[in-house]
Scaffold this motif. Structure first.
Motif, PDB file in Angstrom:
ATOM      1  N   GLN A 129      37.954   3.249 -27.472  1.00 18.72           N
ATOM      2  CA  GLN A 129      38.819   2.605 -26.512  1.00 18.72           C
ATOM      3  C   GLN A 129      38.352   1.527 -25.760  1.00 18.72           C
ATOM      4  O   GLN A 129      39.120   0.638 -25.460  1.00 18.72           O
ATOM      5  N   ILE A 130      37.136   1.757 -25.153  1.00 18.68           N
ATOM      6  CA  ILE A 130      36.562   0.761 -24.229  1.00 18.68           C
ATOM      7  C   ILE A 130      36.550  -0.478 -24.927  1.00 18.68           C
ATOM      8  O   ILE A 130      36.846  -1.619 -24.700  1.00 18.68           O
ATOM      9  N   ILE A 131      35.877  -0.420 -26.080  1.00 16.25           N
ATOM     10  CA  ILE A 131      35.520  -1.511 -26.932  1.00 16.25           C
ATOM     11  C   ILE A 131      36.914  -2.115 -27.326  1.00 16.25           C
ATOM     12  O   ILE A 131      36.868  -3.422 -27.329  1.00 16.25           O
ATOM     13  N   ASN A 132      37.680  -1.449 -27.904  1.00 20.86           N
ATOM     14  CA  ASN A 132      39.112  -2.051 -28.363  1.00 20.86           C
ATOM     15  C   ASN A 132      39.819  -2.563 -26.909  1.00 20.86           C
ATOM     16  O   ASN A 132      40.118  -3.725 -27.122  1.00 20.86           O
ATOM     17  N   LYS A 143      39.591  -9.882 -24.420  1.00 23.05           N
ATOM     18  CA  LYS A 143      38.629 -10.752 -24.186  1.00 23.05           C
ATOM     19  C   LYS A 143      38.656 -11.945 -23.520  1.00 23.05           C
ATOM     20  O   LYS A 143      38.060 -12.751 -22.662  1.00 23.05           O
ATOM     21  N   ASN A 144      39.974 -12.660 -23.761  1.00 16.44           N
ATOM     22  CA  ASN A 144      40.214 -13.923 -23.021  1.00 16.44           C
ATOM     23  C   ASN A 144      40.312 -13.675 -21.394  1.00 16.44           C
ATOM     24  O   ASN A 144      39.849 -14.785 -20.936  1.00 16.44           O
ATOM     25  N   PHE A 145      41.067 -12.698 -21.189  1.00 13.86           N
ATOM     26  CA  PHE A 145      41.163 -12.511 -19.782  1.00 13.86           C
ATOM     27  C   PHE A 145      40.000 -12.315 -19.145  1.00 13.86           C
ATOM     28  O   PHE A 145      39.723 -12.902 -17.962  1.00 13.86           O
ATOM     29  N   LEU A 146      39.111 -11.297 -19.674  1.00 15.41           N
ATOM     30  CA  LEU A 146      37.844 -11.197 -19.233  1.00 15.41           C
ATOM     31  C   LEU A 146      36.860 -12.145 -19.105  1.00 15.41           C
ATOM     32  O   LEU A 146      36.085 -12.343 -17.908  1.00 15.41           O
TER      33      LEU A 146
END
Lengths: 271, 169
Positions: free
Chosen positions: A3-6, A12-15
């Motif tokens: 779930q963390i990887i998902n 990913k854009n926001f991060l």
């Protein structure tokens, strides 16, 4: 774990945005706190050469005007030289000299930001070191901040981080020269006690307690003044002698006694 | 993206940085107005699915302008914010059409394009001047700079846009 990887893949854009924004924000805040912007400055090979090329081309357009300025300065210096009282002895040994002067040219000027930096075309290979003073024919300009082999950046007096020791000419009342970002022809002198007699039109020069500039380098004249909030010191507006928008030929000053002065001051502080 | 589009974007990247630092950073209109036209890169960049790459390129663009103008990473921070918000702004201006595969900027009408560009400029400048001045005692100064320089940037961007736009068939 899945779930963390998902979650990371989904956002990913926001991060990435948060990561990049934090990096730039950290650098920006750091530059507000310390005055050394070591990482990103225009004294590097790429930007230096681009500005140099541009300056080589555009300097032709003001050639006449700059020559005129240099000749006026020569005239003033020759006047001083020919009217100097002869001394009995003239020291020939250059180690008696207190200051070295390095001539240089501005390749990038800036005066519209709150923190202005100027780029010049001399660097480490020409003997420039950080914290050397920079002046023009008319007055002070700033202090060397970052250097590369062939270029250097100057922290202009039009920079909110700049604090230069200055005094009223022919007295020993000194204060610090700061800039409130409002007008590029006016800087502010603070910390002059209210007991000091001052008048509009008095000349402001550099003070003796700076190990960067020699004493009595002209800065500007008093434009107007009033008492600050606590009513115990003046807040003085100083009109600069230098036209900060039109400078080309500058001189970098090296004080040979600076290290000695600093060493002495630091040992005195530690005791 | 075709290879042609790579070439166009690389050229645009380099030229916009050079135009920004060599021409527009020296305008000093009224003493402080320096339009920031390099954000046209973000407006013209193709609408791809790979947003991460777009955000990263925008960061590089801002950082390059920063290095040239000795402003630490203020341009980078504001450009990366704009890059992240671009899809939201475009959806707001162009409506649902924006989601479609064959959507092109040239198919929209002029009012929509100007609104979109103006919004992008205001958001970018707002972040930029907040970071640059960095004190809330100077809210009025921030607002004055954001409004006047946004207007100058918008006018300059529209002029540059019409100068280099692709002719309609």
């Amino acid at each position: 774990m899945q779930q963390i990887i998902n979650f990371i893949i989904r956002n990913k854009n926001f991060l990435l945005y948060v990561l990049l924004f934090t990096i730039s924000f950290a650098f920006t805040v750091q530059s507000h706190l310390y005055h050394h912007s070591k990482f990103f400055n225009s004294a590097n090979w790429l930007t230096g050469n681009i500005f140099q090329t541009q300056s080589n081309i555009s300097s032709y357009f003001s050639l006449n005007e700059q020559n005129q300025k240099l000749q006026e300065e020569n005239q003033r210096l020759r006047f001083l030289l020919f009217n100097k009282k002869e001394k009995d002895t003239v020291p020939l040994d250059s180690s008696y000299n207190k200051y070295t002067v390095i001539a240089s040219q501005i390749i990038k000027n800036s005066f519209s930001l709150p923190k202005n930096y100027i780029t010049i075309d001399k660097g480490r290979n020409d003997g420039i070191k950080p914290d050397m003073g920079v002046i023009t024919a008319n007055g002070i300009l700033g202090i060397i901040e970052n250097i590369s082999p062939n270029f250097a950046t100057v922290q202009s007096i039009l920079n909110t981080n700049s604090r230069i020791n200055a005094k009223i000419k022919n007295t020993n009342h000194f204060g610090s020269l700061v800039w409130d970002t409002k007008d590029y022809n006016t800087v502010q002198l603070t910390d002059i006690q209210r007991l000091v007699p001052i008048n509009i039109g008095d000349t402001i020069v550099t003070g003796a307690s700076s190990s960067i500039f020699p004493e009595n380098i002209p800065i500007g004249i008093i434009k107007n003044f009033d008492l600050n909030n606590t009513q115990n010191s003046y807040h003085i507006d100083v009109a600069l002698f230098n036209d900060m928008t039109n400078v080309k030929h500058i001189y970098v000053l090296e004080n040979h006694h600076r290290e000695e002065i600093q060493q002495l001051e630091s040992t005195t502080k530690n005791d | 993206m075709t290879s042609n589009s790579y070439l166009i974007n690389t050229t645009r990247f380099i030229l916009l940085i050079l135009v920004q630092v060599l021409v527009f950073n020296r305008l000093n209109f009224f003493g402080y107005i320096n339009p920031m036209v390099y954000i046209l890169f973000l407006y013209w960049y193709p609408l791809t699915q790979n947003r991460s790459l777009f955000i990263f390129i925008s960061f590089l663009l801002g950082l390059m302008v920063d290095i040239f103008s000795d402003t630490m990473a203020i341009h980078a921070a504001s450009t990366v914010t704009l890059a992240y918000l671009r899809p939201t702004i475009m959806r707001f201006c162009f409506g649902v059409n924006f989601e479609l595969q064959n959507f092109k900027l040239t198919n929209t009408n002029r009012a929509q394009r100007i609104t979109c560009l103006a919004l992008m400029i205001v958001i970018h400048h707002f972040v930029f001047f907040n970071l640059e001045i960095f004190s809330y005692e100077n809210v009025l100064l921030i607002l004055k700079k954001v409004s006047s320089i946004s207007l100058a940037t918008l006018i300059m961007s529209l002029l540059l846009g019409s100068l280099f736009s692709v002719k309609k068939e």
